[in-house]
Design a protein around this motif. Structure first.
Motif, mmCIF file in Angstrom:
data_model
loop_
_atom_site.group_PDB
_atom_site.id
_atom_site.type_symbol
_atom_site.label_atom_id
_atom_site.label_comp_id
_atom_site.label_asym_id
_atom_site.label_seq_id
_atom_site.Cartn_x
_atom_site.Cartn_y
_atom_site.Cartn_z
ATOM 1 N N ASP A 1 -0.392 -39.312 -25.875
ATOM 2 C CA ASP A 1 0.025 -38.339 -26.884
ATOM 3 C C ASP A 1 1.452 -37.908 -26.569
ATOM 4 O O ASP A 1 1.702 -37.153 -25.633
ATOM 5 C CB ASP A 1 -0.931 -37.139 -26.837
ATOM 6 N N LEU A 2 2.391 -38.419 -27.368
ATOM 7 C CA LEU A 2 3.815 -38.136 -27.123
ATOM 8 C C LEU A 2 4.121 -36.635 -27.070
ATOM 9 O O LEU A 2 5.011 -36.200 -26.338
ATOM 10 C CB LEU A 2 4.666 -38.745 -28.242
ATOM 11 N N ASP A 3 3.392 -35.856 -27.857
ATOM 12 C CA ASP A 3 3.681 -34.420 -27.939
ATOM 13 C C ASP A 3 3.424 -33.693 -26.626
ATOM 14 O O ASP A 3 3.878 -32.573 -26.447
ATOM 15 C CB ASP A 3 2.829 -33.767 -29.045
ATOM 16 N N ASP B 1 12.151 -33.927 -30.493
ATOM 17 C CA ASP B 1 11.512 -34.656 -31.591
ATOM 18 C C ASP B 1 10.985 -36.009 -31.099
ATOM 19 O O ASP B 1 11.105 -36.351 -29.921
ATOM 20 C CB ASP B 1 12.489 -34.827 -32.770
ATOM 21 N N ARG B 2 10.442 -36.760 -32.007
ATOM 22 C CA ARG B 2 9.831 -38.035 -31.625
ATOM 23 C C ARG B 2 10.828 -38.949 -30.902
ATOM 24 O O ARG B 2 10.513 -39.588 -29.911
ATOM 25 C CB ARG B 2 9.284 -38.733 -32.868
ATOM 26 N N ARG B 3 12.064 -38.971 -31.426
ATOM 27 C CA ARG B 3 13.079 -39.839 -30.828
ATOM 28 C C ARG B 3 13.369 -39.432 -29.373
ATOM 29 O O ARG B 3 13.450 -40.281 -28.473
ATOM 30 C CB ARG B 3 14.362 -39.757 -31.662
ATOM 31 N N LEU C 1 10.427 -40.344 -27.177
ATOM 32 C CA LEU C 1 10.380 -41.781 -26.866
ATOM 33 C C LEU C 1 11.399 -42.128 -25.788
ATOM 34 O O LEU C 1 11.132 -42.972 -24.915
ATOM 35 C CB LEU C 1 10.643 -42.614 -28.131
ATOM 36 N N LEU D 1 0.228 -45.216 -28.898
ATOM 37 C CA LEU D 1 1.001 -43.981 -28.846
ATOM 38 C C LEU D 1 0.741 -43.183 -30.109
ATOM 39 O O LEU D 1 0.728 -43.755 -31.200
ATOM 40 C CB LEU D 1 2.490 -44.316 -28.853
ATOM 41 N N PHE D 2 0.588 -41.894 -29.973
ATOM 42 C CA PHE D 2 0.528 -41.083 -31.201
ATOM 43 C C PHE D 2 1.173 -39.730 -30.943
ATOM 44 O O PHE D 2 1.463 -39.359 -29.810
ATOM 45 C CB PHE D 2 -0.918 -40.930 -31.688
ATOM 46 N N ASP D 3 1.452 -39.010 -32.009
ATOM 47 C CA ASP D 3 1.877 -37.615 -31.919
ATOM 48 C C ASP D 3 1.317 -36.896 -33.141
ATOM 49 O O ASP D 3 0.485 -37.463 -33.863
ATOM 50 C CB ASP D 3 3.405 -37.496 -31.781
ATOM 51 N N GLU E 1 0.083 -42.204 -35.653
ATOM 52 C CA GLU E 1 0.386 -43.263 -34.703
ATOM 53 C C GLU E 1 1.891 -43.530 -34.658
ATOM 54 O O GLU E 1 2.574 -43.490 -35.682
ATOM 55 C CB GLU E 1 -0.368 -44.548 -35.084
ATOM 56 N N VAL E 2 2.376 -43.783 -33.445
ATOM 57 C CA VAL E 2 3.812 -44.036 -33.249
ATOM 58 C C VAL E 2 3.981 -45.500 -32.855
ATOM 59 O O VAL E 2 3.369 -45.946 -31.884
ATOM 60 C CB VAL E 2 4.371 -43.131 -32.127
#
Lengths: 314, 314
Positions: free
Chosen positions: B224-226, B241-243, B246, B292-294, B298-299
């Motif tokens: 979980d990226l978050d 943020d997502r970027r 990552l 991967l998700f946030d 899904e990412v």
């Protein structure tokens, strides 16, 4: 070893205060019942770019095992570090040499690290060898005045082999083999270690290393040039006069052993492996420094006592 | 790690058949109750020619100790190999950094080797660190589907620090410090090791290393990226943020820890050092690969899962 390496190691000594470091004077460190040694070899310094890669792999293992031999330790495991510079065939053949040496000496390769470097960068190869120590681990510093100095193995072969390769990259034969594929004296080292008062492997030349052992033992050393163990190949190539013997005593890369024993002990009484070459070459005495003689009387010390692993273009 | 390093290590695996090698999958080897690791760092690859030499010395020690931290081992001793390229001031300052790290982590420097190389040759520095293992030495391969993945430490700081130095050699601040002076998570590692089903240090980027742990454990990993632990300095510089996340998940050089625990075990119940950052970032599941998700769903996996220590000019 170049003088700036000495200065650096003096500085390092200030950091290495743990008893396990043995004052950095001993080629090995002792942790529990394990003996550890870490040697690096570099292209253009310890091996030639034209050397067969398999022989370089063999040599990396052998020079590390020679340090274990000098302490009478049994090889247990090794970790290897290497730089990859983009020649997969070289790397593959190098590895086959590492594998052959590991198999020959029952050494388990258990880990390590590889790093990619730009093509053309000189290769740097490192190894840490771990050995299991016998009950007694002889240091360099345990010798006493009156002890007799013995050498296991022949001297000067690798120096002649390197000279032959400098003259002709295609040179072959036992002297070239001695340079490229040194044989660590592990079995003899294990036999000698319990009885030796001081012991080390000979990598930088007999005179330099004997001076180190004598200094560490707070003694002087007197060596008889006429008694140095020379191979038939060495004598065929260079003869056995004083000049040849001085070359053998200073050439380095021998990976023979130097051991001190009390005068009353005869190491020939040990059960050494068949064909072990063992020569009584001198004594430790009161005082300091190194004294050389032969049948002609005292021999002036050469300017260079040993082979200094200086990079070629410094 | 570049692909030719992988190919080489596959070849190496054929040699490293001793159980102590743990299939070379484990950053460390185990000999008796000792854990051994050998890491090299090279100029232009793992550190910059412009980095302060003392920080390079620190980093050499820290990256090796991070491998011990990943196995819950206590530092005991280290052997160091280094190339000397003719800059005595650099070498002296490098050594002060090695000394500072050894003192900080009660690591005894017990031996090693130095070799002189031509000026201008990229420096190659090697270290073998020896640690004493706790009762249980977690491997990478002990995880099971259902286990929860935790990270100790923050991610992405060093990657931002390196980027800042690439933009401006004079850059300073906590992100640059994270790149130059990583802190091995030794105390946390010792606490976590007895309970972790699998554990490793994070040196090449979370995604790459998590994929390795999952593969070794015959599982898939879902992250979980978050939930990635980000420092305030990271967020101030790159946002969250997502970027940015990552980047934190792939940047490498974190020297954080990744550990798997059974779902019913809460590592927050351990007595971890004050200010330890511990984050629950995902789970091991049946299957293979990485997901991967946030909060947005899904990412897609980035093309590069981690930092590959490729030489800059290859």
């Amino acid at each position: 070893m170049a003088s700036r390496e000495f200065a650096f190691i003096d500085r390092l000594r200030l950091l290495a205060t743990d008893p396990a470091a043995r004052g950095l004077d001993d080629d090995v460190a002792v942790v529990g019942d394990l003996v550890l040694t870490h040697d690096m070899i570099a292209e253009g310094v310890h091996f030639l770019p034209s050397d067969p890669p398999a022989s370089v792999g063999w040599k990396l293992v052998a020079v590390n095992l020679s340090d274990l031999a000098g302490k009478g330790a049994e090889p247990v495991a090794a970790l290897m570090g290497m730089t990859l510079t983009g020649d997969a065939e070289w790397d593959e053949r190098f590895l086959s040499g590492v594998g052959a040496a590991c198999e020959a000496y029952a050494l388990a390769l258990v880990g390590g690290d590889t790093i990619a470097l730009p093509a053309g960068t000189p290769r740097v190869l490192s190894m840490t060898a771990v050995g299991r120590a016998a009950e007694k681990i002889p240091s360099r510093s345990g010798g006493s005045a009156g002890d007799v100095l013995w050498v296991v193995g022949t001297l000067g072969d690798a120096a002649l082999g390197l000279a032959a390769l400098h003259a002709d990259q295609e040179a072959e034969g036992p002297l070239v083999e001695a340079y490229r594929r040194p044989v660590p004296q592990l079995a003899a080292g294990r036999e000698l270690a319990p009885r030796a008062t001081a012991m080390m492997d000979l990598s930088d030349g007999l005179l330099l290393d004997a001076a180190r052992l004598a200094t560490a033992s707070s003694c002087a050393a007197t060596l008889d040039l006429d008694t140095l163990p020379l191979s038939r190949a060495f004598i065929a190539e260079a003869g056995s006069d004083r000049r040849a013997r001085l070359l053998a005593a200073t050439g380095g890369d021998d990976y023979a052993l130097l051991a001190a024993f009390p005068a009353e002990f005869d190491p020939l009484s040990l059960s050494l492996p068949a064909r072990t070459i063992l020569a009584r070459i001198g004594t430790l005495t009161d005082g300091e420094g190194l004294e050389l003689f032969d049948a002609g009387g005292e021999v002036p010390l050469p300017e260079q006592l040993g082979y200094e692993h200086r990079a070629q273009n410094i």
